[in-house]
Design a protein around this motif. Sequence first.
Motif, PDB file in Angstrom:
ATOM      1  N   LYS A   1     -14.162  -5.602  -1.927  1.00  0.00           N
ATOM      2  CA  LYS A   1     -13.509  -4.665  -2.399  1.00  0.00           C
ATOM      3  C   LYS A   1     -14.065  -3.833  -3.582  1.00  0.00           C
ATOM      4  O   LYS A   1     -14.727  -4.549  -4.591  1.00  0.00           O
ATOM      5  CB  LYS A   1     -12.185  -4.957  -3.239  1.00  0.00           C
ATOM      6  CG  LYS A   1     -11.161  -4.110  -3.998  1.00  0.00           C
ATOM      7  CD  LYS A   1     -10.090  -4.656  -4.667  1.00  0.00           C
ATOM      8  CE  LYS A   1      -9.465  -3.604  -5.393  1.00  0.00           C
ATOM      9  NZ  LYS A   1      -7.977  -3.981  -6.058  1.00  0.00           N
ATOM     10  N   CYS A   2     -14.269  -2.697  -3.565  1.00  0.00           N
ATOM     11  CA  CYS A   2     -14.966  -1.841  -4.633  1.00  0.00           C
ATOM     12  C   CYS A   2     -13.790  -0.914  -5.177  1.00  0.00           C
ATOM     13  O   CYS A   2     -13.718   0.394  -4.537  1.00  0.00           O
ATOM     14  CB  CYS A   2     -16.318  -1.213  -4.382  1.00  0.00           C
ATOM     15  SG  CYS A   2     -17.356  -2.357  -3.448  1.00  0.00           S
ATOM     16  N   ARG A   3     -13.182  -1.162  -6.195  1.00  0.00           N
ATOM     17  CA  ARG A   3     -12.003  -0.259  -6.772  1.00  0.00           C
ATOM     18  C   ARG A   3     -11.013   0.070  -5.506  1.00  0.00           C
ATOM     19  O   ARG A   3     -10.482  -0.903  -4.960  1.00  0.00           O
ATOM     20  CB  ARG A   3     -12.559   1.043  -7.427  1.00  0.00           C
ATOM     21  CG  ARG A   3     -13.030   0.740  -8.629  1.00  0.00           C
ATOM     22  CD  ARG A   3     -13.463   1.996  -9.516  1.00  0.00           C
ATOM     23  NE  ARG A   3     -14.788   2.419  -9.172  1.00  0.00           N
ATOM     24  CZ  ARG A   3     -15.761   1.897  -9.654  1.00  0.00           C
ATOM     25  NH1 ARG A   3     -16.003   0.701 -10.495  1.00  0.00           N
ATOM     26  NH2 ARG A   3     -17.066   2.201  -9.196  1.00  0.00           N
ATOM     27  N   ASP A   4     -10.970   1.368  -5.114  1.00  0.00           N
ATOM     28  CA  ASP A   4     -10.043   1.878  -4.134  1.00  0.00           C
ATOM     29  C   ASP A   4     -10.730   1.897  -2.582  1.00  0.00           C
ATOM     30  O   ASP A   4     -10.182   2.182  -1.708  1.00  0.00           O
ATOM     31  CB  ASP A   4      -9.415   3.269  -4.548  1.00  0.00           C
ATOM     32  CG  ASP A   4     -10.647   4.157  -4.390  1.00  0.00           C
ATOM     33  OD1 ASP A   4     -11.791   3.944  -4.572  1.00  0.00           O
ATOM     34  OD2 ASP A   4     -10.209   5.670  -4.065  1.00  0.00           O
TER      35      ASP A   4
ATOM     36  N   GLU B   1      -5.956  -8.569  -8.097  1.00  0.00           N
ATOM     37  CA  GLU B   1      -6.766  -9.541  -8.935  1.00  0.00           C
ATOM     38  C   GLU B   1      -8.090  -9.007  -9.736  1.00  0.00           C
ATOM     39  O   GLU B   1      -8.349  -9.447 -10.660  1.00  0.00           O
ATOM     40  CB  GLU B   1      -7.324 -10.684  -8.005  1.00  0.00           C
ATOM     41  CG  GLU B   1      -6.384 -11.785  -7.801  1.00  0.00           C
ATOM     42  CD  GLU B   1      -7.174 -13.081  -6.827  1.00  0.00           C
ATOM     43  OE1 GLU B   1      -8.276 -13.088  -6.737  1.00  0.00           O
ATOM     44  OE2 GLU B   1      -6.390 -13.505  -6.372  1.00  0.00           O
ATOM     45  N   GLY B   2      -8.520  -8.019  -9.109  1.00  0.00           N
ATOM     46  CA  GLY B   2      -9.685  -7.140  -9.954  1.00  0.00           C
ATOM     47  C   GLY B   2     -10.073  -6.037  -8.981  1.00  0.00           C
ATOM     48  O   GLY B   2      -9.668  -5.629  -8.061  1.00  0.00           O
ATOM     49  N   THR B   3     -10.984  -5.203  -9.700  1.00  0.00           N
ATOM     50  CA  THR B   3     -11.445  -4.022  -9.232  1.00  0.00           C
ATOM     51  C   THR B   3     -12.546  -4.398  -8.172  1.00  0.00           C
ATOM     52  O   THR B   3     -12.804  -3.582  -7.164  1.00  0.00           O
ATOM     53  CB  THR B   3     -11.855  -2.857  -9.970  1.00  0.00           C
ATOM     54  OG1 THR B   3     -13.004  -3.672 -10.882  1.00  0.00           O
ATOM     55  CG2 THR B   3     -10.921  -2.378 -10.935  1.00  0.00           C
ATOM     56  N   GLN B   4     -13.257  -5.518  -8.278  1.00  0.00           N
ATOM     57  CA  GLN B   4     -14.198  -5.765  -7.352  1.00  0.00           C
ATOM     58  C   GLN B   4     -14.252  -7.336  -7.022  1.00  0.00           C
ATOM     59  O   GLN B   4     -14.417  -8.363  -8.020  1.00  0.00           O
ATOM     60  CB  GLN B   4     -15.892  -5.558  -7.850  1.00  0.00           C
ATOM     61  CG  GLN B   4     -15.808  -4.151  -8.363  1.00  0.00           C
ATOM     62  CD  GLN B   4     -17.085  -3.701  -8.300  1.00  0.00           C
ATOM     63  OE1 GLN B   4     -17.895  -4.212  -7.717  1.00  0.00           O
ATOM     64  NE2 GLN B   4     -17.334  -2.461  -8.708  1.00  0.00           N
ATOM     65  N   PHE B   5     -13.887  -7.817  -5.813  1.00  0.00           N
ATOM     66  CA  PHE B   5     -14.219  -9.038  -5.477  1.00  0.00           C
ATOM     67  C   PHE B   5     -14.258  -9.112  -3.631  1.00  0.00           C
ATOM     68  O   PHE B   5     -14.334  -8.114  -3.190  1.00  0.00           O
ATOM     69  CB  PHE B   5     -12.762  -9.991  -5.907  1.00  0.00           C
ATOM     70  CG  PHE B   5     -11.583  -9.312  -5.174  1.00  0.00           C
ATOM     71  CD1 PHE B   5     -11.066 -10.156  -3.913  1.00  0.00           C
ATOM     72  CD2 PHE B   5     -10.829  -8.422  -5.745  1.00  0.00           C
ATOM     73  CE1 PHE B   5     -10.042  -9.895  -3.474  1.00  0.00           C
ATOM     74  CE2 PHE B   5      -9.618  -7.945  -5.053  1.00  0.00           C
ATOM     75  CZ  PHE B   5      -9.230  -8.820  -3.900  1.00  0.00           C
ATOM     76  N   GLU B   6     -14.624 -10.116  -3.595  1.00  0.00           N
ATOM     77  CA  GLU B   6     -14.726 -10.520  -1.965  1.00  0.00           C
ATOM     78  C   GLU B   6     -14.022 -11.354  -1.332  1.00  0.00           C
ATOM     79  O   GLU B   6     -13.575 -12.406  -1.843  1.00  0.00           O
ATOM     80  CB  GLU B   6     -16.370 -10.870  -1.603  1.00  0.00           C
ATOM     81  CG  GLU B   6     -17.479  -9.784  -1.969  1.00  0.00           C
ATOM     82  CD  GLU B   6     -18.725 -10.330  -1.416  1.00  0.00           C
ATOM     83  OE1 GLU B   6     -19.802  -9.537  -1.441  1.00  0.00           O
ATOM     84  OE2 GLU B   6     -18.980 -11.487  -1.012  1.00  0.00           O
TER      85      GLU B   6
ATOM     86  N   GLU C   1      -5.612 -11.259   3.381  1.00  0.00           N
ATOM     87  CA  GLU C   1      -5.666 -12.230   2.152  1.00  0.00           C
ATOM     88  C   GLU C   1      -6.234 -11.030   0.908  1.00  0.00           C
ATOM     89  O   GLU C   1      -5.707 -11.193  -0.074  1.00  0.00           O
ATOM     90  CB  GLU C   1      -6.754 -13.051   2.416  1.00  0.00           C
ATOM     91  CG  GLU C   1      -7.036 -14.152   0.988  1.00  0.00           C
ATOM     92  CD  GLU C   1      -8.338 -15.199   1.125  1.00  0.00           C
ATOM     93  OE1 GLU C   1      -8.557 -15.526   2.326  1.00  0.00           O
ATOM     94  OE2 GLU C   1      -8.842 -15.190  -0.001  1.00  0.00           O
ATOM     95  N   MET C   2      -6.845  -9.924   1.226  1.00  0.00           N
ATOM     96  CA  MET C   2      -7.188  -9.010   0.307  1.00  0.00           C
ATOM     97  C   MET C   2      -5.830  -8.476  -0.237  1.00  0.00           C
ATOM     98  O   MET C   2      -5.851  -8.126  -1.239  1.00  0.00           O
ATOM     99  CB  MET C   2      -8.164  -8.226   0.748  1.00  0.00           C
ATOM    100  CG  MET C   2      -8.668  -7.186  -0.434  1.00  0.00           C
ATOM    101  SD  MET C   2     -10.200  -6.480   0.276  1.00  0.00           S
ATOM    102  CE  MET C   2     -11.495  -7.361  -0.145  1.00  0.00           C
ATOM    103  N   ARG C   3      -4.997  -7.990   0.727  1.00  0.00           N
ATOM    104  CA  ARG C   3      -3.860  -7.418   0.372  1.00  0.00           C
ATOM    105  C   ARG C   3      -3.028  -8.277  -0.559  1.00  0.00           C
ATOM    106  O   ARG C   3      -2.404  -7.578  -1.669  1.00  0.00           O
ATOM    107  CB  ARG C   3      -3.082  -7.279   1.691  1.00  0.00           C
ATOM    108  CG  ARG C   3      -2.070  -6.300   1.616  1.00  0.00           C
ATOM    109  CD  ARG C   3      -1.360  -6.215   3.071  1.00  0.00           C
ATOM    110  NE  ARG C   3       0.212  -6.072   2.785  1.00  0.00           N
ATOM    111  CZ  ARG C   3       0.572  -4.770   3.368  1.00  0.00           C
ATOM    112  NH1 ARG C   3      -0.380  -3.860   3.615  1.00  0.00           N
ATOM    113  NH2 ARG C   3       1.982  -4.775   3.214  1.00  0.00           N
ATOM    114  N   ALA C   4      -2.827  -9.506  -0.343  1.00  0.00           N
ATOM    115  CA  ALA C   4      -2.031 -10.380  -1.343  1.00  0.00           C
ATOM    116  C   ALA C   4      -2.747 -10.620  -2.772  1.00  0.00           C
ATOM    117  O   ALA C   4      -1.919 -10.719  -3.532  1.00  0.00           O
ATOM    118  CB  ALA C   4      -2.035 -11.835  -0.558  1.00  0.00           C
TER     119      ALA C   4
END
Lengths: 156, 290, 705
Positions: C451-454, C530-535, C523-526
């Motif tokens: 995820k990188c912001r939007d 959590e933050g603007t950037q995570f994997e 999982e990312m949707r849930a």
Amino acid sequence: MIIEFRLNHEKRTIDIDPSARMLDVLRDDFGLTSVKEGCGEGECGACVILVDGRAMNSCILPAGAVCGKSVVTLEGFKHTKRYRAIENGFLKAGSVQCGFCTPGFVMATESLLNENPHPTDEEIKDGLSGNLCRCTGYNMIIQGVRLAIKEGEGLW
Amino acid sequence: MVNGFRPRTLREALQILSANNCTVMAGGTDLMVQRARGFSIRPDFDRPLVFIEPLEELKHSVRENGTLHLGPCMTLSDLLRHPAVPDPLKEIIGMMASPPTRNMATLGGNICNASPAGDTLPWLYAMNAKLKLQSAEKERIVAIEDFITGPKKTILQSDELLTGILVPDTRFHLNRYRKLGQRKGMSLTKASFLGMAEISGNTVTDIRIALGSVAPRIVRAAEIERSMLGRYVGDINAAAAVITERYQPLITPIDDARSTAMYRKKVSLDLIRQFLETLSGSPGTGTKSE
Amino acid sequence: MQFRGQSVKENIGTSILRVDSRKKIRGEAEYIADWKFDGMLYAKTVRSSKAKAAIISITLPEIPEGYAVIDHRDVPGVNRMRTVVSDHPIFAEKDVQYIGQPILLVVGPDRETLYDLAAQIDIQYREEPALFTLEEAEAHSRVFTDYHYKKADPEKYFHKAERIIEDTFSTGYQEHVYLEPQGMAAEFKGDTLFVYGSMQCPFYVKHALIETLAMPEDNVRVVQTVTGGAFGGKEEFPSLNGCQVAVAAHKTRRPVVMIYDRAEDILCSTKRHPAKIRYKAALDKNDTVVALDIDVLLNAGAYNGLSPVVLQRAIFSATNVYNIEHLNVRGRNFMTNTVPSGAYRGFGAPQTIFGIEMLFHTIALKLGLDPLEYKMRHLLKQGDPTCTGGRVHETVKMPEIIQAAVERSGYYDKLRTNKKFQGIGIALFLHGCGFTGKGESQIRGKIVLQKCRDRVILKVSSVEMGQGAETVLRKIVANTLDLPIANVLCEKIDTGLIPDSGPTVASRTTMIVGGLLHDAALEMRARWDEGTQFEVSKIYEHPDYLSWDDETFRGDAYPVHSWGANVAEVEIDPVSYELTVKRITAVYDVGVPIDERALIGQMQGGIVQGVGWATVELMESEGGKLKQGNLTDYKIPTSMDVPDIACYFISNPYEFGPFGAKCAGELPFVGAPPAVAAAVSNAMGCAIRDLPITPEKLMETGHDH
């Protein structure tokens, strides 16, 4: 041999072996890489360009043959309204998969419609019969041409 | 690196040919493939090229005094569009190669390449076409069957050009052409059959049969054709198998990457027989058609 | 049971514009032949002109400055291409085993000079007796691989059979004819080797390079360039030419590019395995096939390569959609001195499925029964044992599929009203989704969503090669996350930037890799806030209800299957025996379509390739030399050759597939050839036992009748 010709509407003069394949001249000397080599023997149509408005296989077209003629590749054609209609038709119909044959199909479509703006399905099939596609099975390309004809009504 | 000549007139072209040992380039669709060497490499030419395709003098077709003059440098597409070109030839050309190749390939090239699979040749043989060969010094007119001496072999001299294709303007009511290829689009010919006949009052007044790709040269048998002249179509029908049998020794095809000798021979003979059998159902016979 | 994604979107199948189309239509997509490198050298391969020979001497002309010759002595590591069986030399050493085998490269700045130099290289051989055909190889027992499996008690049932029917079927070579010929390039940047090219499996190439160049893993990067079609032809082969250019770049320390022209590509690249399949069927008193003895012979060519796994799929698909109680199946790969066979869409299954479809068709005709009704008597159902003793876990919708195919095509009406030389035929088929056996659990594909912001970046090693992978994978993630597709991007296919999610093969991309992406996206949707950037990363886990034993070939060879029925209609010219395929009516169960237009594109393209293999695509080898060595002699269908095609889909969501999707890419290829053959059989009133069905062969068969 000195060869003067028009390339994508600009006057060009080159000094070149007249037996050189136009395909190589376009790709190597002019960096026009939309022109693809798929077979090198006029069988697949990936290298189709327009010479005086007509589709030709540039892999078997000697450079000496274009003296005084107007050569158009996809790079020169893609700024036109006709191109836009073909692009939209191909996009919407799903005419593209791997894309290697696509520039040749675009140029063959232009050549076909230039001569026959309202082709029947059989005439479309004949008009594209010099272009091989291994991905789509052709039906969606033919559909793309039909959509282009509809959208580009009056352009050809 | 080879040199090239771009004559503006026929005269200039003939002078170039008499002064230099050149390779004549018309549409290039056969020559460029035969001489191709590989990816992004120039083809293998060792002599200067003379580009004759643009010569206007060789691009005209007219019908004059019972003769059809076809320009050797007309492309196959030019011929398809030209009003003077008879429909049977257009039908043949329409099945040749593909549009991009038809836009390049010339009729003269198809003749001078002298391939047994040259698709315009059966028609030219059947029509008794004559060819005009010109050099800077002289010109001669030869029958097409004398011009081609074998596969890829002709009597054309290095200083000569094919400058005219003369076809007697004969019309036939019955024209049948079959091209057998490996597939429907863009195919070289495995075997081809051309049958033309003129029938009047149930009698054969003219009949021509030519076959491509089934022998070193185009097969046409004037003697067998003559034997059918003046006969009732019903007789021909009845004797079709016997007449066809006479073609047997003339059809000597080969096995190659595209087909087999056996197939080529059998289908050619079947096409001849079928043509002869259907003469009785054709225009001019007054019987019900097939 | 709730299948994944049911809660997310109902309209996943709705077609969207392919993400890669516009660039390709504009001619702006850069294939490897369009790439330029500073100071690049070109490479030309010198190949064996002999089918089997010892190399006695190689005499080089004077090599000009700036040019170099590369051979096996320049290989820093192992001179073998790494694959299932790593037996193909990168460069020939003391001997050659097929015409076209690479011996050395000439590299240099000018292509014409290279061609001239290559032509002047004099290689002296001592020729040795060679074997060329399956028949010769079988007579000499030149076997690479010999597999065998058994189900229940075939001996007993052959012993007590009412009737035993034997038959043999064969199929020919097929050339992939991806429109873009093979091409690879290599360069060193410092200590790191970069290899670029047209390929399906970047990590296959990477692992091959590590062994051949003897380089540490971290210093090898493989970058896929826009790939102009592959169909299996760029599965293992790029590991060979990739290693060759890499060795050349290693020796010259310059970028080296090698692009094949079509004739060279046909000469040396892998092909579909020619096959012969022998059947012995035991029928009980109701004429039902109760036991089958199947003997599959594949011509692997001069090296085994990945032929063992092709053979596995061939024999695990050998009973197709039928439940045969007692089985004895043998499969052998034979070594011949011909160009190696390899991966090609369907991977061995088209050969055996053609065989069994024609076997059932022929038996039915022999018994005076309707072929379709006869086939339907033997259909697999949910819960039935598979040929390898696993289970058909999924719902089987074959009766619905068949009904749709019969109704949409007007099958029975046409069967009644067709005149002589007109024919209609039906084929039933399945395709096992994903890798065979333990393949998926061994590879354990990994994927990463970042995820990188939007925006979301998906990192996979599944490549776009024309099949629409990029569009479909992005769409799965975008739909799961409710993002516009423009906000979901694919990381560049560069092994330095992506995890190994496995090769782009076996119709596994949408179902396996797409499934992992779907899980990660859920999982990312849930965790979105959590933050603007995570994997989020995922590793494939084989569903635990599946079992497989690689030694005995017992268990679930495939987690699930896609199913289908094709009806073909043909016409044959009574004089020339020319065959026209008029229409194909195709019905498929691929679970749930992810993008209907992309799917139809795959189906139509696969059908036409299958029709080509069954009809016009004749390739024969004579004395180890291919008779059809270019596109003038080897014909694939043109726009004038294709039938009308109507495709229909029966929805059958798969629990473990993204949005219920199963496999699709190979399925259409499998079904078309036996349907065409059945139609020709119907038109001619004779059995069809050999592909392709050329007019030449039909003339002979037609004569027999």
